[in-house]
Design an enzyme around this catalytic site. Structure first.
Site, PDB file in Angstrom:
ATOM      1  N   GLY A 105       0.811  -1.208   0.000  1.00 58.32           N
ATOM      2  CA  GLY A 105       0.000   0.000   0.000  1.00 58.32           C
ATOM      3  C   GLY A 105       0.847   1.260   0.000  1.00 58.32           C
ATOM      4  CB  SER A 106       0.105   4.643   1.256  1.00 58.30           C
ATOM      5  OG  SER A 106      -1.077   4.789   0.498  1.00 58.30           O
ATOM      6  CB  THR A 107       4.353   1.440   3.544  1.00 52.57           C
ATOM      7  OG1 THR A 107       4.197   0.210   2.818  1.00 52.57           O
ATOM      8  CG2 THR A 107       3.361   1.479   4.703  1.00 52.57           C
TER       9      THR A 107
END
Length: 590
Positions: free
Chosen positions: A303-305
């Site tokens: 995801g956004s990591t």
């Protein structure tokens, strides 16, 4: 009269001829000689001709080669505190040949061991031609002595060792456990089994008629005790991590959770926890699925990591700057026949703003400036798509397909964390590299096991990305709940749908990955919560996972006496706390 005289004189002579002393002496002497010769021949046969055979038979009855039990090496944390120790126990065994035909003694033994009589009789009968059968393994020595005190024929005791884990569930996945023979089965117990096990010795002993060892005859092999193992784990931080992770999983109604804490300067694993866990002191009966160290074996889409890495790749390639402007309106962008969407229309943002607001549209625009190979090579050198070589058994490599296998939308979806898979340890390692001026150390579970490391991106780019991630935990960012008073914190939230049945379900992974302090980085941590219940604390990384990071890292900073790098906010908060509230003065009319 004369006739009688002659007859009388001849009678004794006839009697003496029937009793020949010399002949009898010769017979007796012959018998004795033959007996002596037989005894001599017997002795020669036993002591000279067939001496080896009879010596062997005698030795088998009165001598036995027994193992010298050894202590398995102790596992300690980085400060020398015990994490796994071996305690002496006793095991009971029986020689079935000594008791098979004695039902009364079998019943006594069954009663003493609390075995069903018929069951024990069956076991002994099946092994009646053998000389060894375990009765009870690794029991309390006092209990074993009560059984041995009954003096039941053929029942013996053997000293062994049993593993004990003082921290229990909190560190079960890192340590693993041993089997009934005290050999490692999972975790560090398995990875360093040979080092910890040592080598049992062997000695020859004389036994009495009851089979008890009464004298040591010879040392056949010297025992080599197991060696101690010092891990990089800090048991205090480990406990904090497990406690806070367990609390978050319970309060959010999640299925599971994982967390990893690394020492940024060395790559040493300071803590690694998973929920649900298991009790390594009583493995039997626990769910097999709970034994899995999800932090190094389970894969998920990050995801956004991954967004800080997407930006770092473009910065390293010289395609953008921290202040490059990006128009994210109207809050979505085409991605093949699908659309990439933001949670809202953020309008025009700088590169830093893309990180602050976690814009999927912005990442799609950034990655367009990179070739497939440029993006792939950068993500690869940050440790994704390959094992970290931490040495943990069963570590996952993740999934990062070669660009030759990408479809037309894959690079774009990868830029904001889909179409690839990683482990929590890989994410923590990548963030530690960013915080360490782009210098990557191989993660290690051993104290002092750090390698020299290697440079994978420039310090300038690494520092720029760190400053961008700092805005995420400040007012206006997506993870203000990760902020720690007195310290600058850099991090990134992530919320990714869980793949299911060729598509995506309505369940989510909630992430937070971060480092602290920003000005003198010490700790890198990633928190992954699997399928939090939206009706409880929501499913966003900023509300579910970020508080775990804050509570753990705040405690770690205090335990390691790390000085604040944001004194201004710390002093302001303390000054505000010490200022007494001004109470309004009320006039009293008499």
């Amino acid at each position: 009269m004369k006739f009688r005289s002659q007859r009388g004189n001849n009678a004794p002579r006839v009697a003496r001829s029937r009793y020949d002393v010399r002949k009898r002496l010769m017979i007796v002497g012959g018998v004795l000689a033959l007996s002596s010769f037989a005894l001599l021949a017997f002795a020669v046969d036993r002591q000279i001709i067939h001496s080896d055979f009879y010596r062997k038979e005698g030795n088998e009855r009165y001598q036995r080669d027994v193992e010298i039990p050894i202590n398995r090496g102790m596992i300690t944390d980085r400060h020398g505190e015990p994490l796994a120790v071996s305690t002496p126990v006793m095991s009971l065994w029986v020689n079935p040949q000594d008791i098979a035909n004695n039902p009364r003694e079998i019943n006594r033994l069954a009663d003493a061991l609390q075995y069903p009589r018929a069951e024990l009789a069956r076991m002994i009968s099946e092994k009646s031609k053998k000389e060894f059968l375990w009765l009870r393994r690794r029991i309390n020595p006092a209990v074993a002595q009560k059984v041995l005190a009954l003096n039941i024929p053929g029942v013996y005791g053997q000293r062994e060792f049993k593993r004990f884990y003082p921290q229990g569930e909190a560190i079960a996945h890192v340590l693993g456990f041993t089997n009934i023979d005290d050999h490692g089965q999972e975790g560090m117990e398995l990875a360093f089994d040979e080092w910890l096990s040592g080598k049992p010795g062997k000695q020859r002993v004389l036994r009495d008629r009851r089979g008890r060892a009464v004298e040591s005859v010879d040392l056949l092999e010297a025992a080599e005790p197991g060696k101690d193992l010092a891990l990089s784990i800090d048991r205090r931080i480990q406990y904090l991590t497990y406690r806070e992770l367990n609390k978050a999983v319970e309060e959010s109604g999640a299925i599971s959770g994982s967390a990893v804490v690394l020492d940024i300067r060395t790559g040493e694993v300071l803590a690694m926890a998973n929920v649900p866990s298991f009790n390594p002191n009583a493995v039997t009966g626990s769910k097999r699925d709970a034994h899995r160290n999800r932090a190094v074996t389970d894969l998920f889409e990050p995801g956004s990591t991954i967004k800080p890495l997407t930006v770092a790749a473009a910065l390293e390639a010289g395609k953008i700057t921290p202040n490059t402007l990006w128009n994210t309106s109207p809050g979505w962008i085409a991605n093949g026949k699908y659309r990439t969407e933001d949670t809202s229309n953020h309008g025009t943002l700088t590169t830093t703003g893309l990180i602050t607001k976690s814009s999927n549209v912005g990442m799609s625009l950034v990655v367009r400036r990179l070739s497939d190979r440029q993006f792939y090579d950068f993500i690869r050198k940050m440790g994704y798509g390959q094992r970290t070589n931490s040495g943990f058994p069963g570590e996952g490599a993740g999934i990062l397909a070669d660009p030759s296998r990408w479809d037309g939308t894959q690079k774009q979806t990868m830029s904001y964390g889909y179409s690839l898979s990683v482990t929590p340890l890989q994410v923590a390692h990548a963030y530690a590299t960013l915080a360490n001026d782009g210098h990557a150390h191989t993660p290690t579970f051993l104290k002092g096991g750090s390698d020299e490391g290697k440079d994978v991106l420039s310090p300038k780019v690494a520092n720029e990305v760190m400053k961008m991630m700092q805005t995420v935990t400040e007012p206006g960012g997506t993870a203000t709940q990760a902020a720690i008073l007195g310290y600058h914190v850099a991090g990134k939230t992530g919320t990714a749908r869980i793949a299911s049945g060729g598509g995506y379900s309505r369940r989510y992974f909630a992430f937070f990955a971060g480092v602290a302090p920003v000005d003198n980085p010490r700790f890198s941590m990633v928190v992954v919560i699997n399928s939090p219940d939206p009706s409880k604390r929501g499913y966003y990384g900023g509300t579910v996972s970020a508080p775990v990071f804050r509570n753990v890292i705040e405690g770690a900073l205090r335990l390691d006496d790390v000085p604040p790098d944001d004194l201004q906010s710390w002093l302001a908060a303390n000054s505000k706390a010490k200022t007494p509230a001004v109470q309004p003065v009320r006039s009293v009319t008499p």
